[in-house]
Design a protein around this motif. Structure first.
Motif, mmCIF file in Angstrom:
data_model
loop_
_atom_site.group_PDB
_atom_site.id
_atom_site.type_symbol
_atom_site.label_atom_id
_atom_site.label_comp_id
_atom_site.label_asym_id
_atom_site.label_seq_id
_atom_site.Cartn_x
_atom_site.Cartn_y
_atom_site.Cartn_z
ATOM 1 N N LEU A 103 0.815 -1.211 0.000
ATOM 2 C CA LEU A 103 0.000 0.000 0.000
ATOM 3 C C LEU A 103 0.853 1.268 0.000
ATOM 4 C CD1 LEU A 103 -2.949 1.040 0.212
ATOM 5 C CD2 LEU A 103 -2.630 1.073 2.692
ATOM 6 N N SER A 104 1.987 1.210 0.704
ATOM 7 C CA SER A 104 2.784 2.425 0.884
ATOM 8 C C SER A 104 4.261 2.133 0.655
ATOM 9 C CB SER A 104 2.576 2.980 2.300
ATOM 10 O OG SER A 104 3.358 4.123 2.517
ATOM 11 N N PRO A 105 4.687 1.965 -0.594
ATOM 12 C CA PRO A 105 6.071 1.594 -0.892
ATOM 13 C C PRO A 105 7.110 2.558 -0.337
ATOM 14 C CG PRO A 105 4.690 1.374 -2.832
ATOM 15 C CD PRO A 105 3.882 2.083 -1.804
ATOM 16 N N ASP A 106 6.847 3.866 -0.404
ATOM 17 C CA ASP A 106 7.842 4.820 0.050
ATOM 18 C C ASP A 106 8.187 4.613 1.517
ATOM 19 O OD1 ASP A 106 8.009 5.977 -2.421
ATOM 20 O OD2 ASP A 106 6.521 7.529 -1.990
ATOM 21 N N ASP A 107 7.180 4.446 2.340
ATOM 22 C CA ASP A 107 7.399 4.216 3.766
ATOM 23 C C ASP A 107 7.977 2.840 4.015
ATOM 24 O OD1 ASP A 107 7.098 4.688 6.651
ATOM 25 O OD2 ASP A 107 5.475 3.238 6.522
ATOM 26 N N ASP A 108 7.594 1.884 3.196
ATOM 27 C CA ASP A 108 7.930 0.514 3.535
ATOM 28 C C ASP A 108 9.255 0.006 2.985
ATOM 29 O OD1 ASP A 108 5.824 -0.842 5.266
ATOM 30 O OD2 ASP A 108 4.712 0.430 3.912
ATOM 31 N N PHE A 109 9.983 0.836 2.291
ATOM 32 C CA PHE A 109 11.391 0.492 2.086
ATOM 33 C C PHE A 109 12.069 0.426 3.449
ATOM 34 C CE2 PHE A 109 10.765 2.035 -2.317
ATOM 35 C CZ PHE A 109 11.322 0.960 -2.982
ATOM 36 N N ARG A 110 11.653 1.296 4.344
ATOM 37 C CA ARG A 110 12.183 1.281 5.707
ATOM 38 C C ARG A 110 11.764 -0.001 6.426
ATOM 39 N NH1 ARG A 110 16.340 3.045 8.275
ATOM 40 N NH2 ARG A 110 16.375 0.916 9.045
ATOM 41 N N VAL A 111 10.498 -0.383 6.236
ATOM 42 C CA VAL A 111 10.013 -1.610 6.853
ATOM 43 C C VAL A 111 10.774 -2.813 6.317
ATOM 44 C CG1 VAL A 111 8.015 -3.135 7.110
ATOM 45 C CG2 VAL A 111 7.723 -0.663 7.286
ATOM 46 N N MET A 112 10.996 -2.858 5.003
ATOM 47 C CA MET A 112 11.751 -3.952 4.392
ATOM 48 C C MET A 112 13.154 -4.035 4.983
ATOM 49 S SD MET A 112 10.055 -5.614 1.950
ATOM 50 C CE MET A 112 11.194 -6.066 0.660
ATOM 51 N N TYR A 113 13.778 -2.906 5.105
ATOM 52 C CA TYR A 113 15.121 -2.859 5.685
ATOM 53 C C TYR A 113 15.102 -3.414 7.115
ATOM 54 C CZ TYR A 113 19.784 -0.951 6.687
ATOM 55 O OH TYR A 113 21.110 -0.812 7.014
ATOM 56 N N ASP A 114 14.113 -3.006 7.885
ATOM 57 C CA ASP A 114 14.007 -3.464 9.270
ATOM 58 C C ASP A 114 13.771 -4.972 9.346
ATOM 59 O OD1 ASP A 114 14.364 -0.870 10.069
ATOM 60 O OD2 ASP A 114 12.253 -0.491 10.528
ATOM 61 N N LEU A 115 12.949 -5.513 8.431
ATOM 62 C CA LEU A 115 12.684 -6.950 8.422
ATOM 63 C C LEU A 115 13.956 -7.740 8.152
ATOM 64 C CD1 LEU A 115 9.325 -7.092 6.419
ATOM 65 C CD2 LEU A 115 9.629 -7.455 8.864
ATOM 66 N N VAL A 116 14.734 -7.283 7.172
ATOM 67 C CA VAL A 116 15.990 -7.962 6.842
ATOM 68 C C VAL A 116 16.952 -7.878 8.026
ATOM 69 C CG1 VAL A 116 18.030 -7.856 5.356
ATOM 70 C CG2 VAL A 116 15.753 -7.644 4.363
ATOM 71 N N GLU A 117 17.002 -6.711 8.650
ATOM 72 C CA GLU A 117 17.905 -6.536 9.783
ATOM 73 C C GLU A 117 17.514 -7.440 10.946
ATOM 74 O OE1 GLU A 117 20.271 -2.721 11.237
ATOM 75 O OE2 GLU A 117 18.125 -2.554 11.656
ATOM 76 N N ALA A 118 16.208 -7.597 11.166
ATOM 77 C CA ALA A 118 15.742 -8.470 12.241
ATOM 78 C C ALA A 118 16.112 -9.920 11.967
ATOM 79 C CB ALA A 118 14.224 -8.333 12.404
ATOM 80 N N ARG A 119 15.946 -10.369 10.721
ATOM 81 C CA ARG A 119 16.320 -11.747 10.378
ATOM 82 C C ARG A 119 17.809 -11.973 10.595
ATOM 83 N NH1 ARG A 119 15.262 -12.576 4.616
ATOM 84 N NH2 ARG A 119 16.230 -14.588 5.073
ATOM 85 N N GLU A 120 18.607 -11.025 10.171
ATOM 86 C CA GLU A 120 20.051 -11.161 10.367
ATOM 87 C C GLU A 120 20.394 -11.195 11.858
ATOM 88 O OE1 GLU A 120 24.301 -8.987 9.240
ATOM 89 O OE2 GLU A 120 22.409 -8.055 8.642
ATOM 90 N N LEU A 121 19.708 -10.369 12.638
ATOM 91 C CA LEU A 121 19.957 -10.330 14.078
ATOM 92 C C LEU A 121 19.671 -11.679 14.718
ATOM 93 C CD1 LEU A 121 20.629 -8.673 16.614
ATOM 94 C CD2 LEU A 121 18.206 -8.060 16.754
ATOM 95 N N PHE A 122 18.561 -12.314 14.319
ATOM 96 C CA PHE A 122 18.239 -13.629 14.852
ATOM 97 C C PHE A 122 19.353 -14.629 14.553
ATOM 98 C CE2 PHE A 122 13.453 -12.633 14.282
ATOM 99 C CZ PHE A 122 13.390 -12.075 15.541
ATOM 100 N N GLU A 123 19.788 -14.665 13.306
ATOM 101 C CA GLU A 123 20.741 -15.694 12.876
ATOM 102 C C GLU A 123 22.157 -15.418 13.371
ATOM 103 O OE1 GLU A 123 18.194 -16.777 8.827
ATOM 104 O OE2 GLU A 123 20.181 -15.878 8.650
ATOM 105 N N ARG A 124 22.613 -14.184 13.246
ATOM 106 C CA ARG A 124 23.969 -13.864 13.713
ATOM 107 C C ARG A 124 24.054 -13.863 15.235
ATOM 108 N NH1 ARG A 124 26.477 -8.644 11.087
ATOM 109 N NH2 ARG A 124 28.286 -9.456 12.205
ATOM 110 N N GLY A 125 22.986 -13.421 15.885
ATOM 111 C CA GLY A 125 22.993 -13.372 17.344
ATOM 112 C C GLY A 125 23.045 -14.744 17.983
#
Length: 250
Positions: A103-125
């Motif tokens: 619905l809101s691509p401009d805002d959700d590039f940030r959301v996408m970035y956060d999702l990827v960062e969270a996945r990496e945090l789970f695995e690397r942590g």
């Protein structure tokens, strides 16, 4: 809503006689029943008439509450068989985040970035636990998923995306933390659904993605958590970079 020992033989919500409860009260009453009876996914719930009597609610209110809880995967209706405790998955979260991303691509590039960062945090942590917990058969399966990705990239075998998803799901499975596993998979599902609409991933990136996954497998085989963490960093860094580049193109 209070709970007590009802005619159903187990702890049930106490009936309301003074007035018809509001829809949210009926939802809360059903959730209270599940919690106080310590029900698990797949356990049966009382029948609709029993819920109406126990909650002092109308049939339409109970049905509406069941629909709400079904959408949240807290309740599952099996037609002709009854109502049961649902899988309690994160499907509602996936749908909400996905819709927001579309619905809101401009805002959700940030959301996408956060999702990827969270996945990496789970695995690397949890690098040390993951490397120590994966068994030989699981490591062989991880390698098999990388082979599936290679075949899919060459136009053979099952899909690239499915193999990638299975790889990361298996990576977290041995640590025994269901919540982290579900969250990581949910975030992955949102990314895969939304990414094509944001031009984040193309077939040009497949070769690098396969190489990074192979490095992760090699690190696990060597039981090297430091190399494992480094391989994950190399895997996720270009993903974040692609999100930033896609956002810049908008």
């Amino acid at each position: 809503m209070a709970v007590g020992q009802g005619a159903l033989g187990r702890t049930t919500p106490e009936p309301k006689s003074a007035r018809q409860p509001l829809r949210q009260e009926v939802v809360d009453g059903i959730k209270a029943y599940i919690l106080h009876n310590r029900l698990r996914p797949g356990d049966p719930l009382p029948t609709e008439p029993e819920l109406c009597e126990a909650l002092g609610a109308s049939r339409s209110s109970v049905r509406e509450a069941i629909r709400i809880l079904t959408a949240l995967d807290i309740v599952e209706v099996r037609h002709g068989r009854g109502t049961y405790v649902g899988r309690l998955s994160l499907s509602a979260l996936v749908e909400s985040l996905t819709f927001r991303g579309l619905l809101s691509p401009d805002d959700d590039f940030r959301v996408m970035y956060d999702l990827v960062e969270a996945r990496e945090l789970f695995e690397r942590g949890m690098a040390e636990r993951i490397v120590a917990s994966l068994g030989e058969e699981q490591i062989a399966s991880l390698a098999g998923h990388v082979d599936d990705m290679r075949r899919a990239g060459a136009g053979e075998g099952r899909g690239f995306v499915e193999a990638d998803r299975a790889f990361h799901t298996l990576l977290l499975a041995p640590i025994g933390n269901d919540l982290i596993g579900q969250l990581s998979t949910a975030f992955w599902d949102v990314y895969v659904i939304v990414a094509p609409h944001l031009d984040v991933f193309t077939h040009e990136h497949e070769a690098a993605t396969i190489a990074n996954h192979q490095r992760i497998v090699d690190a696990v085989k060597g039981r090297d958590p430091v190399e494992f963490a480094a391989a994950l960093a190399e895997h996720y860094a270009p993903v974040r970079q692609r999100i930033a580049e896609a956002r810049a193109r908008r």
